[in-house]
Design a protein around this motif. Structure first.
Motif, mmCIF file in Angstrom:
data_model
loop_
_atom_site.group_PDB
_atom_site.id
_atom_site.type_symbol
_atom_site.label_atom_id
_atom_site.label_comp_id
_atom_site.label_asym_id
_atom_site.label_seq_id
_atom_site.Cartn_x
_atom_site.Cartn_y
_atom_site.Cartn_z
ATOM 1 N N ARG A 283 39.753 73.906 31.494
ATOM 2 C CA ARG A 283 41.060 74.615 32.062
ATOM 3 C C ARG A 283 40.572 76.034 32.281
ATOM 4 N N MET A 284 39.625 76.703 31.526
ATOM 5 C CA MET A 284 39.059 78.064 31.837
ATOM 6 C C MET A 284 38.306 77.967 33.216
ATOM 7 N N PRO B 254 44.355 86.997 36.324
ATOM 8 C CA PRO B 254 44.518 87.446 34.947
ATOM 9 C C PRO B 254 45.663 86.943 34.322
ATOM 10 N N ALA B 255 46.795 86.417 34.962
ATOM 11 C CA ALA B 255 47.810 85.962 34.365
ATOM 12 C C ALA B 255 47.541 84.623 33.839
ATOM 13 N N GLU B 256 46.579 83.825 34.550
ATOM 14 C CA GLU B 256 46.137 82.650 34.104
ATOM 15 C C GLU B 256 45.269 82.884 32.776
ATOM 16 N N ARG C 212 47.325 83.385 29.716
ATOM 17 C CA ARG C 212 48.082 82.129 29.059
ATOM 18 C C ARG C 212 47.134 81.567 28.319
ATOM 19 N N LEU C 213 45.976 81.097 28.918
ATOM 20 C CA LEU C 213 44.861 80.668 28.055
ATOM 21 C C LEU C 213 44.437 81.205 26.736
ATOM 22 N N SER C 214 44.420 82.871 26.805
ATOM 23 C CA SER C 214 43.890 83.404 25.690
ATOM 24 C C SER C 214 44.901 83.291 24.622
ATOM 25 N N ARG C 215 46.362 83.397 24.946
ATOM 26 C CA ARG C 215 47.321 83.144 24.061
ATOM 27 C C ARG C 215 47.260 81.493 23.324
ATOM 28 N N VAL D 168 44.904 88.907 19.930
ATOM 29 C CA VAL D 168 45.188 88.469 20.938
ATOM 30 C C VAL D 168 46.203 87.332 21.328
ATOM 31 N N ALA D 169 46.386 86.719 20.098
ATOM 32 C CA ALA D 169 47.578 85.608 20.097
ATOM 33 C C ALA D 169 49.102 86.253 20.230
ATOM 34 N N LEU D 170 48.895 87.521 19.656
ATOM 35 C CA LEU D 170 50.444 88.019 19.719
ATOM 36 C C LEU D 170 50.597 89.115 21.086
ATOM 37 N N ASP D 171 49.268 89.458 21.657
ATOM 38 C CA ASP D 171 49.382 90.288 22.984
ATOM 39 C C ASP D 171 48.170 89.906 23.736
ATOM 40 N N PRO D 172 48.371 88.632 24.493
ATOM 41 C CA PRO D 172 47.467 88.007 25.427
ATOM 42 C C PRO D 172 46.641 88.974 26.080
ATOM 43 N N ASP D 173 45.360 88.704 26.211
ATOM 44 C CA ASP D 173 44.411 89.481 27.093
ATOM 45 C C ASP D 173 44.036 88.753 28.320
ATOM 46 N N GLY D 174 43.937 89.592 29.376
ATOM 47 C CA GLY D 174 43.545 88.946 30.682
ATOM 48 C C GLY D 174 42.163 88.821 31.135
#
Length: 266
Positions: free
Chosen positions: A166-167, A173-175, A178-181, A230-236
């Protein structure tokens, strides 16, 4: 005396309730009940909320809506299409949420012996009844033991190759956000269930989960706290994902297998 999410006998207390739903999310919950019933009709056995909304910790405009739907039969393509339409409608009509997740299962699978300590536990302990007869009445009580740890999160090693794919398929950055979350949530929850039997309790709070994990693995505490953030504020930034896939993830999978074993094949 209740302690760490447990009752006086050491069994899980069911988290969440409709009474905890914040006023800002009450119209959403009412719509979820009405629209789900209308969309599935006689196909639906029961519907449940889980996550921050029924726990009363949802953040307007930031949190997502999570639903589990139990059908009388195994989900069909039509059922999955219906779920997508429902989710899209909630997301478009309610700015209070940022995303919708709908889990679809046949009731026989949810009550099966194979899923007793995974989906069964999840429904009985982490899901709040929204519509229909509660399947938890047919499930046992649960303790925070190694068997539960193994069957809930003992599959990280098998997930990592899929995460890498998936990575590699992502590029924006948007993708990456989503993955980082998704990856962060899963890693923090896996880290917590790794130590859950030793701690002797339950929490769904990601920051608290990371702190509890850090008491047992201080050398990895900073990484897990960062993952909870990062789960609360996802990183791109893709570097965040690389760190999960190249370091924290493989280490956690190996440690989990060594301590609790591997999840039973499905």
């Amino acid at each position: 005396m209740e302690h760490r999410g447990m009752d006086a006998s050491g069994y899980f207390r069911r988290e969440g309730s409709l009474g905890l739903v914040q006023d800002a999310f009450a119209p959403l919950v009412a719509a979820a009940r009405e629209r789900t019933g209308e969309a599935y009709g006689q196909r639906l056995h029961s519907a449940y909320l889980y996550g921050s909304v029924p726990r009363g910790t949802a953040r307007p405009g930031r949190s997502d809506l999570d639903l589990l739907l139990a059908l009388h039969h195994e989900p069909s393509d039509e059922d999955r299409d219906t779920a997508e339409v429902l989710a899209r409608g909630f997301d478009e009509d309610f700015p209070e949420i940022d995303g919708v997740g709908v889990l679809l299962y046949g009731k026989d699978r949810l009550l099966s012996e194979q899923e007793r300590f995974d989906l069964g536990w999840f429904l009985a302990c982490l899901c709040t009844p929204l519509l229909g007869a509660d399947l938890a009445e047919h499930l046992p009580r649960y303790r925070p033991d190694s068997l539960l740890a193994r069957e809930t999160n003992g599959d990280l090693a098998s997930l990592l190759p899929r995460w890498r794919a998936r990575m590699q398929a992502s590029s924006t950055p948007a993708e990456y956000r989503r993955l980082s979350r998704h990856f962060s949530r899963h890693l923090v929850r896996t880290g917590f269930t790794l130590v859950m039997p030793r701690w002797g309790g339950w929490t769904s709070d990601l920051a608290e989960s990371a702190e509890i994990f850090g008491r047992y693995y201080p050398e990895r505490a900073a990484q897990m706290r960062a993952a909870a953030a990062v789960a609360l504020d996802p990183d791109g930034d893709p570097a965040v994902l690389h760190a999960y896939l190249d370091d924290l993830g493989p280490w956690l999978a190996d440690e989990y297998t060594a301590r609790h074993g591997t999840k039973s094949p499905r």
